[in-house]
Motif scaffolding. Sequence first.
Motif, mmCIF file in Angstrom:
data_model
loop_
_atom_site.group_PDB
_atom_site.id
_atom_site.type_symbol
_atom_site.label_atom_id
_atom_site.label_comp_id
_atom_site.label_asym_id
_atom_site.label_seq_id
_atom_site.Cartn_x
_atom_site.Cartn_y
_atom_site.Cartn_z
ATOM 1 N N MET A 1 10.657 -47.599 0.939
ATOM 2 C CA MET A 1 11.715 -47.863 1.925
ATOM 3 C C MET A 1 12.899 -46.920 1.736
ATOM 4 O O MET A 1 13.309 -46.653 0.625
ATOM 5 C CB MET A 1 12.195 -49.306 1.778
ATOM 6 N N LYS A 2 13.442 -46.431 2.866
ATOM 7 C CA LYS A 2 14.625 -45.565 2.786
ATOM 8 C C LYS A 2 15.863 -46.391 3.096
ATOM 9 O O LYS A 2 15.879 -47.178 4.043
ATOM 10 C CB LYS A 2 14.523 -44.444 3.835
ATOM 11 N N ARG A 3 16.900 -46.180 2.289
ATOM 12 C CA ARG A 3 18.158 -46.899 2.524
ATOM 13 C C ARG A 3 19.208 -45.956 3.099
ATOM 14 O O ARG A 3 19.572 -44.962 2.489
ATOM 15 C CB ARG A 3 18.685 -47.488 1.225
ATOM 16 N N ILE A 4 19.664 -46.295 4.301
ATOM 17 C CA ILE A 4 20.731 -45.521 4.935
ATOM 18 C C ILE A 4 21.998 -46.355 4.853
ATOM 19 O O ILE A 4 22.017 -47.518 5.284
ATOM 20 C CB ILE A 4 20.412 -45.238 6.421
ATOM 21 N N VAL A 5 23.044 -45.790 4.272
ATOM 22 C CA VAL A 5 24.297 -46.532 4.134
ATOM 23 C C VAL A 5 25.399 -45.792 4.885
ATOM 24 O O VAL A 5 25.566 -44.577 4.732
ATOM 25 C CB VAL A 5 24.678 -46.703 2.647
ATOM 26 N N VAL A 6 26.125 -46.527 5.729
ATOM 27 C CA VAL A 6 27.287 -45.971 6.429
ATOM 28 C C VAL A 6 28.522 -46.559 5.761
ATOM 29 O O VAL A 6 28.667 -47.786 5.688
ATOM 30 C CB VAL A 6 27.258 -46.344 7.930
ATOM 31 N N LEU A 7 29.386 -45.706 5.269
ATOM 32 C CA LEU A 7 30.592 -46.174 4.588
ATOM 33 C C LEU A 7 31.767 -46.107 5.552
ATOM 34 O O LEU A 7 32.224 -45.028 5.931
ATOM 35 C CB LEU A 7 30.834 -45.306 3.336
ATOM 36 N N GLY A 8 32.265 -47.296 5.962
ATOM 37 C CA GLY A 8 33.371 -47.384 6.913
ATOM 38 C C GLY A 8 32.891 -47.941 8.238
ATOM 39 O O GLY A 8 31.950 -47.419 8.833
ATOM 40 N N GLY A 9 33.527 -49.015 8.683
ATOM 41 C CA GLY A 9 33.139 -49.625 9.954
ATOM 42 C C GLY A 9 34.234 -49.479 10.994
ATOM 43 O O GLY A 9 34.607 -50.430 11.676
ATOM 44 N N GLY A 10 34.747 -48.266 11.133
ATOM 45 C CA GLY A 10 35.733 -47.985 12.188
ATOM 46 C C GLY A 10 35.009 -47.378 13.377
ATOM 47 O O GLY A 10 33.822 -47.665 13.620
ATOM 48 N N ILE A 11 35.712 -46.509 14.109
ATOM 49 C CA ILE A 11 35.109 -45.943 15.315
ATOM 50 C C ILE A 11 33.862 -45.137 14.966
ATOM 51 O O ILE A 11 32.787 -45.343 15.525
ATOM 52 C CB ILE A 11 36.141 -45.075 16.076
ATOM 53 N N GLY A 12 33.983 -44.213 14.011
ATOM 54 C CA GLY A 12 32.851 -43.351 13.665
ATOM 55 C C GLY A 12 31.703 -44.135 13.046
ATOM 56 O O GLY A 12 30.541 -43.991 13.459
ATOM 57 N N GLY A 13 32.006 -44.965 12.055
ATOM 58 C CA GLY A 13 30.965 -45.687 11.314
ATOM 59 C C GLY A 13 30.171 -46.630 12.201
ATOM 60 O O GLY A 13 28.941 -46.732 12.098
ATOM 61 N N THR A 14 30.861 -47.308 13.098
ATOM 62 C CA THR A 14 30.195 -48.297 13.943
ATOM 63 C C THR A 14 29.280 -47.623 14.959
ATOM 64 O O THR A 14 28.117 -48.001 15.129
ATOM 65 C CB THR A 14 31.245 -49.161 14.668
ATOM 66 N N THR A 15 29.817 -46.607 15.607
ATOM 67 C CA THR A 15 28.999 -45.970 16.641
ATOM 68 C C THR A 15 27.820 -45.215 16.018
ATOM 69 O O THR A 15 26.704 -45.253 16.536
ATOM 70 C CB THR A 15 29.855 -45.104 17.594
ATOM 71 N N VAL A 16 28.029 -44.606 14.854
ATOM 72 C CA VAL A 16 26.911 -43.875 14.243
ATOM 73 C C VAL A 16 25.833 -44.857 13.783
ATOM 74 O O VAL A 16 24.633 -44.587 13.936
ATOM 75 C CB VAL A 16 27.377 -42.925 13.111
ATOM 76 N N ALA A 17 26.230 -46.003 13.256
ATOM 77 C CA ALA A 17 25.230 -46.987 12.809
ATOM 78 C C ALA A 17 24.398 -47.467 14.001
ATOM 79 O O ALA A 17 23.170 -47.537 13.932
ATOM 80 C CB ALA A 17 25.924 -48.168 12.124
ATOM 81 N N ASN A 18 25.076 -47.780 15.119
ATOM 82 C CA ASN A 18 24.331 -48.236 16.295
ATOM 83 C C ASN A 18 23.433 -47.139 16.869
ATOM 84 O O ASN A 18 22.346 -47.418 17.381
ATOM 85 C CB ASN A 18 25.295 -48.762 17.360
ATOM 86 N N ARG A 19 23.887 -45.897 16.760
ATOM 87 C CA ARG A 19 23.043 -44.786 17.241
ATOM 88 C C ARG A 19 21.815 -44.586 16.355
ATOM 89 O O ARG A 19 20.719 -44.309 16.845
ATOM 90 C CB ARG A 19 23.853 -43.488 17.303
ATOM 91 N N ILE A 20 22.032 -44.705 15.038
ATOM 92 C CA ILE A 20 20.900 -44.559 14.120
ATOM 93 C C ILE A 20 19.894 -45.690 14.394
ATOM 94 O O ILE A 20 18.683 -45.473 14.432
ATOM 95 C CB ILE A 20 21.370 -44.592 12.644
ATOM 96 N N GLN A 21 20.413 -46.879 14.603
ATOM 97 C CA GLN A 21 19.534 -48.028 14.903
ATOM 98 C C GLN A 21 18.655 -47.725 16.111
ATOM 99 O O GLN A 21 17.450 -47.985 16.112
ATOM 100 C CB GLN A 21 20.392 -49.280 15.149
ATOM 101 N N ARG A 22 19.289 -47.162 17.144
ATOM 102 C CA ARG A 22 18.580 -46.827 18.381
ATOM 103 C C ARG A 22 17.427 -45.862 18.094
ATOM 104 O O ARG A 22 16.305 -46.021 18.565
ATOM 105 C CB ARG A 22 19.597 -46.158 19.277
ATOM 106 N N LEU A 23 17.717 -44.836 17.277
ATOM 107 C CA LEU A 23 16.720 -43.797 17.029
ATOM 108 C C LEU A 23 15.623 -44.249 16.065
ATOM 109 O O LEU A 23 14.510 -43.734 16.097
ATOM 110 C CB LEU A 23 17.400 -42.534 16.477
ATOM 111 N N LEU A 24 15.962 -45.194 15.180
ATOM 112 C CA LEU A 24 14.987 -45.607 14.160
ATOM 113 C C LEU A 24 14.606 -47.082 14.310
ATOM 114 O O LEU A 24 14.252 -47.729 13.323
ATOM 115 C CB LEU A 24 15.562 -45.352 12.756
#
Lengths: 381, 58
Positions: A1-24
């Motif tokens: 299993m690969k672990r992807i961690v986003v540090l920070g849940g502001g504008i950048g962190g939130t949108t990037v996490a949701n985008r990664i979710q979409r792609l994976l």
Amino acid sequence: MKRIVVLGGGIGGTTVANRIQRLLAREIEQGQVQLEVVDRDGIHAYQPGYLMVVFDKMRAEETRQDEARLLHRSIRLVKAEVEKIDPAGKKLRLKGGQEVPYDLLVISTGSVLHPELSPGFAEGSHSFYDLDNALRLRDALRQFSGGKIVVTVAGMPYKCPVAPLEVTFMLDDYLRARGLREKSEIHYTYPIPRVFGIETVAPVMQRLMTERGIQTHTPFNVQKIDAAAKKLQGVEGDTLDYDLLVGIPPHRGADLLGASGLGDKGNWVPTDKFTLKAEGQSGIYVLGDATNIAISKAGSTADYEAETVAQAIAAEVRGVPPSARYEGRVYCWIMTGLAQATYIKFDYLHPPHPPAPSFAHYWNKMVYNRVYWDMTARAMF
Amino acid sequence: MELIGAIQQEDAGAEIEVLSSDQGSRQDIPLWVKKAGHELVKVEEGSEFDRYLVRKTH
Ligand SMILES: Cc1cc2nc3c(=O)[nH]c(=O)nc-3n(C[C@H](O)[C@H](O)[C@H](O)COP(=O)(O)OP(=O)(O)OC[C@H]3O[C@@H](n4cnc5c(N)ncnc54)[C@H](O)[C@@H]3O)c2cc1C
């Protein structure tokens, strides 16, 4: 299993996490990938709203939401302060000693306000860069009965480079609407020899200021603020007295980046401006205010960068070389009054040319303030 | 501008070297040095970055 961690849940962190979710989505569903966001308090702040709060265009509650409601349900949210990143051991150390291992890390810790780096700032200056100060300035303006207002920038770089222009134009309009403009002066100071950094934009803004009787002082670098005497002293030798001072405090990157050996002397992370990889590191991407890239620190920058980072992360997970590049895209509205705005849109190669201010651009911005949560944070597009 | 922070930390008489790859600096640095009353000792234009030498006068 690969672990992807986003540090920070502001504008950048939130949108990037949701985008990664979409792609994976499939890989996450099947348990081959785990996606986590680590954020200090789990509260998501829409900071552009603070300027609106000052002028009663948004309510304080409208600038925040629970991070958990913004992240896709398959993304794990860890509410904790991260104290250190160990790039060699590929893990984060949380306050309290717990560790979070990662294979791929995205840093989006934003910028930190440091009023104490500007002597007298905390005692002498209003600000609107956090919610408490925005509310305090709103209240001070309600009491204001005329006098000399000075808008100043106490350090570069700072996030949302257009914000001091905007607050100045909005103050002008606000005083006019209340019949106080004749009894007031508005002064604008800026650290470089023009009113804004981007050369194609500065003359347009200077013209608007001149038309509205706003006095400009450039270059003006703040040496110290004397709160008792109500004086703003500049490094260049000029002194301005004021009745109400509105300043942008000095900014730095997050402390933990310096402490982890990832930051430069301002705690910004040296980052490749096209790939958004942390320089000299493997498996670490950086976006938003946290990078050292010489580009506007803005939510819009973070949002465009998130597209590139999400694609790169998805490529790495699938074992193909990442090919997405960030071309330096930024889009920012500029409020030029209480009910008018223009915008700047640019990238590394194409400088902006702001159109004439209009009600329509203002209206788009007001709509965006409401749809931000779905459109940007939840990454609807 | 990096230069302003750097200059504030030095004593009068010190020379400060600034490297900049930013086009805008060609205009901004000389203008600022003049306004602040310091002295621009030397400018060397390079292909990747320009080199400015500034003497702090006061
Ligand atoms: C008044 C104002 C007006 C603005 N207007 C605009 C505008 O009109 N348009 C625009 O594009 N931008 C605007 N901005 C700028 C924009 O808000 C920021 O550039 C943007 O929020 C940057 O996103 P980010 O993800 O880098 O950082 P942030 O959104 O600041 O998020 C950083 C997150 O990291 C978390 N964090 C930090 N350190 C740690 C740690 N050690 N452990 C755990 N969590 C941590 C924080 O809690 C936070 O949630 C404005 C900003 C202000 C203040």
